[in-house]
Structure formats: structure tokens, C-alpha cells
Write a protein that holds these residues in place. Structure first.
Motif, PDB file in Angstrom:
ATOM      1  N   ARG A  60       0.835  -1.201   0.000  1.00 27.49           N
ATOM      2  CA  ARG A  60       0.000   0.000   0.000  1.00 27.49           C
ATOM      3  C   ARG A  60       0.874   1.256   0.000  1.00 27.49           C
ATOM      4  O   ARG A  60       0.630   2.201  -0.767  1.00 27.49           O
ATOM      5  CB  ARG A  60      -0.924  -0.016   1.224  1.00 27.49           C
ATOM      6  CG  ARG A  60      -2.176   0.804   1.061  1.00 27.49           C
ATOM      7  CD  ARG A  60      -3.161   0.630   2.218  1.00 27.49           C
ATOM      8  NE  ARG A  60      -3.658  -0.737   2.339  1.00 27.49           N
ATOM      9  CZ  ARG A  60      -3.345  -1.579   3.338  1.00 27.49           C
ATOM     10  NH1 ARG A  60      -2.578  -1.198   4.329  1.00 27.49           N
ATOM     11  NH2 ARG A  60      -3.848  -2.795   3.369  1.00 27.49           N
ATOM     12  N   LEU A  63       2.627   1.704  -3.436  1.00 31.92           N
ATOM     13  CA  LEU A  63       1.720   2.191  -4.464  1.00 31.92           C
ATOM     14  C   LEU A  63       1.268   3.631  -4.218  1.00 31.92           C
ATOM     15  O   LEU A  63       0.823   4.304  -5.150  1.00 31.92           O
ATOM     16  CB  LEU A  63       0.508   1.265  -4.579  1.00 31.92           C
ATOM     17  CG  LEU A  63       0.830  -0.176  -5.002  1.00 31.92           C
ATOM     18  CD1 LEU A  63      -0.441  -1.011  -5.034  1.00 31.92           C
ATOM     19  CD2 LEU A  63       1.559  -0.228  -6.329  1.00 31.92           C
ATOM     20  N   PHE A  83      -5.615  -5.044  -4.458  1.00 38.29           N
ATOM     21  CA  PHE A  83      -4.873  -3.914  -5.020  1.00 38.29           C
ATOM     22  C   PHE A  83      -5.244  -3.636  -6.474  1.00 38.29           C
ATOM     23  O   PHE A  83      -4.740  -2.690  -7.059  1.00 38.29           O
ATOM     24  CB  PHE A  83      -3.363  -4.177  -4.924  1.00 38.29           C
ATOM     25  CG  PHE A  83      -2.884  -4.299  -3.512  1.00 38.29           C
ATOM     26  CD1 PHE A  83      -2.579  -3.178  -2.764  1.00 38.29           C
ATOM     27  CD2 PHE A  83      -2.767  -5.543  -2.912  1.00 38.29           C
ATOM     28  CE1 PHE A  83      -2.163  -3.278  -1.449  1.00 38.29           C
ATOM     29  CE2 PHE A  83      -2.334  -5.666  -1.602  1.00 38.29           C
ATOM     30  CZ  PHE A  83      -2.040  -4.525  -0.871  1.00 38.29           C
ATOM     31  N   ARG A  86      -5.790  -0.234  -7.755  1.00 36.24           N
ATOM     32  CA  ARG A  86      -4.641   0.681  -7.645  1.00 36.24           C
ATOM     33  C   ARG A  86      -3.743   0.627  -8.878  1.00 36.24           C
ATOM     34  O   ARG A  86      -2.856   1.439  -9.035  1.00 36.24           O
ATOM     35  CB  ARG A  86      -3.804   0.333  -6.415  1.00 36.24           C
ATOM     36  CG  ARG A  86      -4.543   0.358  -5.084  1.00 36.24           C
ATOM     37  CD  ARG A  86      -4.969   1.765  -4.661  1.00 36.24           C
ATOM     38  NE  ARG A  86      -3.919   2.741  -4.740  1.00 36.24           N
ATOM     39  CZ  ARG A  86      -3.015   3.000  -3.791  1.00 36.24           C
ATOM     40  NH1 ARG A  86      -3.054   2.343  -2.669  1.00 36.24           N
ATOM     41  NH2 ARG A  86      -2.099   3.924  -3.973  1.00 36.24           N
TER      42      ARG A  86
END
Length: 162
Positions: A60, A63, A83, A86
């Protein structure tokens, strides 16, 4: 980039990094870890009841970084779906089962897939997991193509112009 073991994810991301792009292999102990498996299964029969997953806090943060240029990541984990939103795009690398088996038998970066039970599990994932990855991928590439060609196609897909 995603795909089952032996399709060339780590090699492709290494090539991208070597070409000056921000590129990270999430299938390493820096970014992933063994945890108790929710269903008692996992990628390695040698690690019963364990699953190899991305360290969600670290991924996290990675990213969320406001770095210069495109960030390429590679990997495959059971928590990848957390994810997906993302990523601007997902590239699936795939190879024929015989190529995959040959690569796993001769890989030097890690030992996963060398044990006959791990090889069998990997080939099973080609049949069961790869179709799920394909369904959410934006582009599929032949991981058996020349590495320069694979890397160039990934860069082109990302819209990076150097």
C-alpha cells in the motif's frame, strides 16, 4: 505484471529496472510473507497450511509513493485482488506448461518449483489460477518471447515514451 510461477515476471521486472524504470518484484521476502492460509491450502506443499501473500501495509505504501514516472510491479499472490483498483493496467505473462516446467526446474533466483510437489502445484495453478488472472488482465503477453520484446510491449502498454 502477473502470472503463475515460471512465466518470466521477475525476469521482466528486472529488465525494466535495469533499463532505468521504477520496477519492483513483489514476490520477494521484502514485499511478501508466509501466513496461515484461510483455506488450509497454499502455493507450496512444502509449507502446508501456509500462503505466500503480499505484505499489504508495505505494498500500500509503495503504491502510494509519488515517484517520478511509471511504477512497474510484478507478482502473484492470493491478495492481489485487494490492489487491483490501484493498478492502471495489468499484464498477464503466460507460457506453455512445458516451458514453465523447464524454467522452474532450472531457475536460479529461488528454489520454488524445483520440488516435484511444488512443480505439480504450479502446473495445477496454470489450469486453475491463470484463467482467473486472464479474466482481470488488460493485456496478455507470451512470456516465452524474447525478453527485450516482452519488456518493450510492457512499456508500450504503459504508454511510456522515452
Amino acid at each position: 505484471m502477473t502470472g503463475v510461477s515460471g512465466v518470466g515476471k521477475s525476469t521482466a521486472v528486472e529488465r525494466l529496472a535495469g533499463s532505468g524504470y521504477r520496477a519492483v518484484d513483489l514476490d520477494s521476502s521484502e514485499w511478501s510473507e508466509w501466513v496461515d492460509s484461510a483455506d488450509g491450502e497454499g502455493p507450496s506443499p512444502l509449507q502446508p497450511g501456509k500462503d505466500w501473500v503480499w505484505r499489504e501495509d508495505r505494498v500500500r505504501e509503495l503504491l502510494a509513493e509519488d515517484g517520478h514516472g511509471v511504477l512497474f510491479v510484478s507478482g502473484c499472490a492470493s491478495n492481489l485482488g485487494k490492489f487491483r483498483d490501484r493498478f492502471d493496467g495489468v499484464v498477464l505473462l503466460s507460457v506453455a506448461a512445458d516451458v514453465m516446467a523447464e524454467r522452474l526446474a532450472h531457475r536460479t533466483t529461488n528454489s520454488y518449483g524445483k520440488h516435484p510437489e511444488e512443480l505439480a502445484r504450479s502446473l495445477e495453478f496454470k489450469e486453475t489460477v491463470e484463467p482467473l488472472l486472464r479474466a482481470t488482465a488488460d493485456l496478455e503477453l507470451d512470456g516465452a518471447a524474447p525478453l527485450d520484446q516482452v519488456a518493450a510491449a510492457i512499456v508500450q502498454f504503459a504508454g511510456v515514451i522515452r
